[in-house]
Design an enzyme around this catalytic site. Structure first.
Site, PDB file in Angstrom:
ATOM      1  N   LEU A 129       1.051  -5.115 -17.783  1.00 54.33           N
ATOM      2  CA  LEU A 129      -0.271  -5.555 -17.337  1.00 54.33           C
ATOM      3  C   LEU A 129      -0.846  -4.545 -16.361  1.00 54.33           C
ATOM      4  CD1 LEU A 129       0.459  -9.348 -16.611  1.00 54.33           C
ATOM      5  CD2 LEU A 129      -0.340  -8.313 -18.755  1.00 54.33           C
ATOM      6  N   ASP A 130      -2.177  -4.463 -16.310  1.00 46.19           N
ATOM      7  CA  ASP A 130      -2.832  -3.620 -15.313  1.00 46.19           C
ATOM      8  C   ASP A 130      -2.446  -4.086 -13.913  1.00 46.19           C
ATOM      9  OD1 ASP A 130      -4.100  -2.299 -17.359  1.00 46.19           O
ATOM     10  OD2 ASP A 130      -6.006  -3.358 -17.121  1.00 46.19           O
ATOM     11  N   ARG A 131      -2.612  -3.201 -12.959  1.00 43.34           N
ATOM     12  CA  ARG A 131      -2.262  -3.483 -11.571  1.00 43.34           C
ATOM     13  C   ARG A 131      -2.858  -4.805 -11.072  1.00 43.34           C
ATOM     14  NH1 ARG A 131      -1.992   0.505  -6.610  1.00 43.34           N
ATOM     15  NH2 ARG A 131      -2.004  -0.970  -4.885  1.00 43.34           N
TER      16      ARG A 131
END
Length: 311
Positions: A135-137
């Site tokens: 997942l993105d940050r």
């Protein structure tokens, strides 16, 4: 960590060689090679066995995989993990926002990897960090990690072959259609290594399905709550696709600079469904809406809505 797996050979597998049996169980060639390196890696009825040996009904095939090293260059650091599920093969956590998955430049010890390595260090267990769905940050929610090479190999293969069903919830500007499919290629935007764009000429195939769960009024503005499923896994796919149809995510500083309802993109991996890599049991694991998105719901007229129950 050491993982022992026993199989009692049934009639349908009578006469098959061990190699064929393991391949049917989705063991990769690399995993089988690793198992062959030790005397206890593959045993039939308590005795070492070669992969060409024949199995008979009633035989007990035992697989033993031992990994004695931990991930290099990942500094253990305590992180409060929100564990959704754990067994001998997988660990599923609810990733918070502002948390990268892996260490990188300027993110040396503040990542999910640092926290998970610390978690197992406290149990005196070596651990190699293997993340299946990245997942993105600033995207929150269900994140699947594996605890051994066998489960990692099987789930990674299924991920590539769309054998894991992932559902996201996003808050977007405006009122969307009841449902839709976005089939637009995505490529890198010139002059940046981060931002992506719709690129009809050189972009990679990307497909996103969405359906509307709720319509909200927040601070006098119309907001749609949508559930999304991906056929592909391109970088920023949901964010780029929803912006491309005029419904960018709230708080998305890359693709919706003018919206400041949240301090990060309103995107949450709410559930993941898959068959367990070893037991074959069907698993559907969900993560509750994070606090910032839940608070935005409370500021609307639909504060009592249970989004997870609608999926």
């Amino acid at each position: 960590m050491t993982r022992r797996i026993q199989y009692k050979i049934e009639e349908q597998h009578n006469g098959k060689c061990i190699s064929m049996f393991l391949k049917e169980k989705e063991y990769s060639r690399a995993v089988i090679i690793e198992l062959k390196k030790t005397k206890t890696g593959i045993q039939k009825n308590g005795t070492w066995a070669g992969v060409n040996e024949i199995l008979n009904t009633g035989d007990i095939l035992e697989i033993c995989l031992t990994e004695q090293r931990s991930s290099e260059n990942i500094v253990p650091k305590e992180l409060q993990l929100d564990i959704l599920y754990e067994d001998e093969d997988i660990l599923v956590v609810n990733k918070p926002y502002d948390t990268p998955i892996h260490p990188s430049v300027n993110n040396y010890n503040n990542t999910l990897a640092n926290g998970v390595v610390h978690y197992y260090q406290q149990q005196n267990k070596p651990y190699i960090f293997r993340c299946i769905n990245r997942l993105d940050r600033d995207t929150t929610g269900v994140t699947i990690l594996t605890k051994n090479l066998i489960s990692a190999s099987i789930l990674s293969k299924r991920m590539k072959e769309r054998g894991l069903s992932r559902t996201y919830v996003a808050f977007v500007e405006g009122i969307t259609k009841e449902e839709g499919t976005i089939d637009l290629p995505i490529g890198r935007e010139e002059g940046t290594i981060i931002k992506r764009k719709i690129d009809e000429k050189e972009g990679k195939h990307a497909v996103t399905h969405y359906c509307k769960l709720e319509e909200l009024q927040v601070e006098g503005k119309a907001v749609s709550v949508v559930a999304l499923q991906l056929e592909t896994g391109r970088t920023h796919q949901i964010r780029v696709h929803m912006a491309s149809i005029g419904h960018p995510l709230l708080g998305d500083f890359l693709y919706n600079e003018s919206n400041h309802m949240l301090t990060r993109q309103a995107l949450h991996a709410v559930s993941c469904a898959f068959y367990h890599p070893i037991t074959g049991e069907y698993k559907r694991i969900t993560a509750p809406l994070p606090k910032d998105m839940a608070m935005l719901m409370q500021r609307s007229s639909n504060e009592s809505c249970d989004l997870v129950a609608k999926l």
